[in-house]
Enzyme design. Structure first.
Site, PDB file in Angstrom:
ATOM      1  N   LYS A 147      -2.226  -1.424  -3.876  1.00 33.66           N
ATOM      2  CA  LYS A 147      -3.080  -0.243  -3.799  1.00 33.66           C
ATOM      3  C   LYS A 147      -2.226   1.011  -3.843  1.00 33.66           C
ATOM      4  O   LYS A 147      -1.247   1.065  -3.093  1.00 33.66           O
ATOM      5  CB  LYS A 147      -3.866  -0.316  -2.485  1.00 33.66           C
ATOM      6  CG  LYS A 147      -4.662   0.902  -2.130  1.00 33.66           C
ATOM      7  CD  LYS A 147      -5.282   0.672  -0.789  1.00 33.66           C
ATOM      8  CE  LYS A 147      -6.056   1.897  -0.376  1.00 33.66           C
ATOM      9  NZ  LYS A 147      -6.626   1.754   0.943  1.00 33.66           N
ATOM     10  N   LYS A 151       0.854  -1.185   0.000  1.00 32.73           N
ATOM     11  CA  LYS A 151       0.000   0.000   0.000  1.00 32.73           C
ATOM     12  C   LYS A 151       0.891   1.236   0.000  1.00 32.73           C
ATOM     13  O   LYS A 151       1.731   1.406   0.894  1.00 32.73           O
ATOM     14  CB  LYS A 151      -0.911   0.001   1.224  1.00 32.73           C
ATOM     15  CG  LYS A 151      -1.757   1.262   1.338  1.00 32.73           C
ATOM     16  CD  LYS A 151      -2.798   1.119   2.398  1.00 32.73           C
ATOM     17  CE  LYS A 151      -3.590   2.401   2.557  1.00 32.73           C
ATOM     18  NZ  LYS A 151      -4.643   2.260   3.574  1.00 32.73           N
TER      19      LYS A 151
HETATM   20  C1  PBG Z   1      -6.922   3.654   5.348  1.00 28.18           C
HETATM   21  C2  PBG Z   1      -7.540   3.424   4.024  1.00 28.18           C
HETATM   22  C3  PBG Z   1      -7.385   4.267   2.920  1.00 28.18           C
HETATM   23  C4  PBG Z   1      -8.146   3.751   1.875  1.00 28.18           C
HETATM   24  C5  PBG Z   1      -8.754   2.588   2.353  1.00 28.18           C
HETATM   25  N1  PBG Z   1      -8.361   2.388   3.704  1.00 28.18           N
HETATM   26  C6  PBG Z   1      -6.624   5.502   2.657  1.00 28.18           C
HETATM   27  C7  PBG Z   1      -5.714   6.119   3.578  1.00 28.18           C
HETATM   28  O1  PBG Z   1      -4.601   5.622   3.757  1.00 28.18           O
HETATM   29  O2  PBG Z   1      -6.073   7.145   4.132  1.00 28.18           O
HETATM   30  C8  PBG Z   1      -8.246   4.408   0.538  1.00 28.18           C
HETATM   31  C9  PBG Z   1      -9.153   3.869  -0.447  1.00 28.18           C
HETATM   32  C10 PBG Z   1      -9.483   4.801  -1.563  1.00 28.18           C
HETATM   33  O3  PBG Z   1      -8.883   5.854  -1.769  1.00 28.18           O
HETATM   34  O4  PBG Z   1     -10.411   4.441  -2.293  1.00 28.18           O
HETATM   35  N2  PBG Z   1      -6.934   2.635   6.253  1.00 28.18           N
END
Ligand code: PBG
Length: 341
Positions: free
Chosen positions: A259, A204
């Site tokens: 991601k 991520k």
């Molecule tokens: C955080 C989380 C994030 C997303 C899903 N879970 C983003 C972040 O790190 O703030 C992002 C998903 C998206 O942008 O569609 N636990």
């Protein structure tokens, strides 16, 4: 893929021959999108019969718990195997230590129980990370401005067990702390949740494409100008992504996720080839928003672009895709429309 030796050449060989008609193009398609590849993220809010539009995610709403069974039924009818739930926690429920994350009656637990009671055949994925519950918007616990690893992992164990106890089929740590996959697995097993699947957000990245999501769950204001670069990965790295995945595989992750999606297709391909385990990709909020925004201005055919992007994930090796467009795309697939055909 092995290089193919030239067995013939022009003019006997004409590659356009197989592109001539729709039926031929469909016949030779190497990859196909299927509703079974799609996971629909859903934002959940408090209230009754509430359906709040999210300005930066056109077509997507925060839904109150009572509205979820109908959406869940639609997903099943469309052939979508699972939904991923994200709570928009009311600010008064947030705290420095994120205690609401392991409240068995918190918003996401009520959402899980409501869906499982009415539509048990739909898979439910719960996010394991503290950002919906912290006043500072970080995914972990913070002391003196530092996001603490081991203390956060202990909190994530409680959160994961709470989700599993509510009926969540798949818990998905999205926090990027070190060692959390083994810890979560052990906590689940200890509490009798051996069958609960662990989906690791293994690679991520600290991405600017999460903006609309943070607005949707209300962590944007909390986070302010802070970032998540001490735990989410640098967009510069791919070898490091393979190390992250290797560790999570060793810690018994059942599935892994890359991601965001489109800017990281090389990572999807590398992870799938190196480990061969179920590899998911998250077509994140900013990616969805870009296409929708350009579509609204008439600059792009948004529906066609959406299909093309999702097909690209399959081509890169993804087994399944989290996308805000899951239901609309599944509907189009059901109506016989394909991408690339
Ligand atoms: C955080 C989380 C994030 C997303 C899903 N879970 C983003 C972040 O790190 O703030 C992002 C998903 C998206 O942008 O569609 N636990």
């Amino acid at each position: 893929m092995a290089a193919i030796p030239p067995l013939a050449s022009f003019p006997a060989l004409r590659l356009r021959r197989l592109r001539r008609t729709d039926w031929l193009r469909r016949l030779v398609a190497e990859h196909r999108l299927d509703p079974a590849d799609l996971i629909q993220p859903l934002f959940v809010c408090e209230g009754h019969r509430r359906r709040e539009p999210i300005p930066s995610l056109p077509g997507i709403h925060r839904l109150s718990v009572d509205l979820l069974p109908a959406v869940a039924e639609r997903c099943v009818a469309l052939g979508i195997p699972a939904v991923a739930l994200f709570p928009a926690t009311p600010p008064e429920r947030k705290s420095e230590a994120a205690e609401e994350a392991w409240n068995p009656d918190n918003l996401v637990c009520r959402a899980i129980r409501e869906i499982k009671r009415h539509v048990p055949e739909l898979g439910v994925i719960g996010d394991v990370a503290l950002d919906p519950y912290t006043t500072h918007g970080q995914d972990g616990l913070v002391r003196d401005g530092v996001v603490l690893n081991d203390e956060t992992v202990a909190a994530l164990q409680r959160q994961a067990v709470t989700l599993a106890a509510a009926g969540c089929d798949i818990v998905a740590p999205s926090d990027m702390m070190d060692g959390r996959i083994r810890a979560v697995r052990e906590a689940l097993d200890r509490e009798g949740f051996q069958e609960t699947v662990v989906l690791s957000y293994a690679a991520k990245y600290a991405s600017a494409f999460y903006g609309p999501f943070r607005e949707a769950v209300g962590s944007k204001a909390a986070l302010g100008t802070a970032d998540k670069k001490t735990y989410q990965m640098s967009p510069a790295n791919v070898a490091e992504a393979l190390r992250e995945v290797a560790l999570d595989v060793a810690e018994a992750a059942d599935m892994v996720m890359v991601k965001p999606g489109l800017p990281y297709l090389d990572v999807v391909r590398a992870v799938k080839e190196a480990f061969g385990l179920p590899t998911l990709v998250y077509h994140v909020s900013g990616e969805y928003a870009m296409i929708r925004a350009a579509g609204e201005r008439g600059w792009l055919d948004a529906d066609a672009c959406m299909m093309e992007c999702l097909l690209a994930f399959k081509r890169a090796g993804a087994d399944a895709i989290l996308t805000y467009a899951a239901m609309e795309v599944a509907g189009r697939l059901r109506d016989g429309r394909t991408a690339g055909g």
